[in-house]
Scaffold this active site. Structure first.
Site, PDB file in Angstrom:
ATOM      1  N   ALA A 142       0.841  -1.196   0.000  1.00 45.39           N
ATOM      2  CA  ALA A 142       0.000   0.000   0.000  1.00 45.39           C
ATOM      3  C   ALA A 142       0.873   1.241   0.000  1.00 45.39           C
ATOM      4  O   ALA A 142       2.055   1.189   0.358  1.00 45.39           O
ATOM      5  CB  ALA A 142      -0.921   0.002   1.222  1.00 45.39           C
ATOM      6  N   ASP A 143       0.272   2.341  -0.404  1.00 41.23           N
ATOM      7  CA  ASP A 143       0.946   3.630  -0.310  1.00 41.23           C
ATOM      8  C   ASP A 143      -0.098   4.680   0.015  1.00 41.23           C
ATOM      9  O   ASP A 143      -1.233   4.632  -0.495  1.00 41.23           O
ATOM     10  CB  ASP A 143       1.666   3.991  -1.601  1.00 41.23           C
TER      11      ASP A 143
END
Length: 193
Positions: A71-72
């Protein structure tokens, strides 16, 4: 309990969120260049970074036979990406800019297994007006030093948040609704008997 996925992150916040939904995982952080490209739109940026993290981890951990979750998350104000602060002055400048305004938090999720799935969540967060004294006191806690936008909604920074429209977990770093949907597409149920 046997791991069901690999988490391509060292983030304690993402681990806490996966723990919250009862997911078992191996931690396998990867390091990639997270610099935004010239004129890269925020939604393109977070999706690219999440995808690059999951691809790098999947290439290293393919022998484990587990799906890889990455994820970011980034804070965006007026279309401008606000990453982690470089130093005290940068953090103070970010908090001054967020004061009394609504910004967006973009969170992208990438899951690689039999196929590659992606999701994007955008949450609108409104800060109340902050005094200079509060900003300096918050910096002194060290909490903003390694956080996108220089604040942690799950920590002391929560006292600045007047309202939120969207995903609280997305602002923390892993939108759980989207994550659960991607896991389900790979045949992994969060809620099971």
């Amino acid at each position: 309990m046997k791991a069901r996925i690999i988490l391509a992150s060292a983030s304690p916040r993402r681990r806490e969120l996966l723990d919250q939904i009862g997911m078992t995982y191996e931690i396998w952080p990867v390091h990639i260049d997270e610099s935004p490209r010239c004129n890269e739109a925020p939604h393109d940026y977070v999706r690219r970074i999440a995808a690059e993290k999951s691809a790098a981890c999947h290439a290293q951990a393919v022998h484990m036979g587990l799906p890889v979750l990455a994820a970011d998350t980034t804070v965006v104000l007026g279309g401008q990406i606000m990453g982690k602060p470089k130093d005290k002055e940068d953090a103070i400048m970010m908090l001054r800019r967020l004061s009394g305004r609504t910004h967006q938090v973009y969170s992208a999720v990438s899951l690689r297994g039999n196929e590659h799935g992606e999701a994007l969540n955008v949450t609108h967060v409104t800060f109340r007006a902050l005094s200079e004294r509060e900003i300096l006191a918050y910096w002194a806690t060290s909490e903003p030093a390694d956080k996108a936008g220089s604040y942690a909604i799950q920590g002391l920074g929560s006292v600045f948040v007047q309202s939120i429209r969207g995903s609280f977990s997305g602002v923390v770093g892993l939108p759980l609704f989207e994550t659960a949907e991607l896991l389900l597409q790979q045949g992994i149920q969060v809620l099971h008997e």
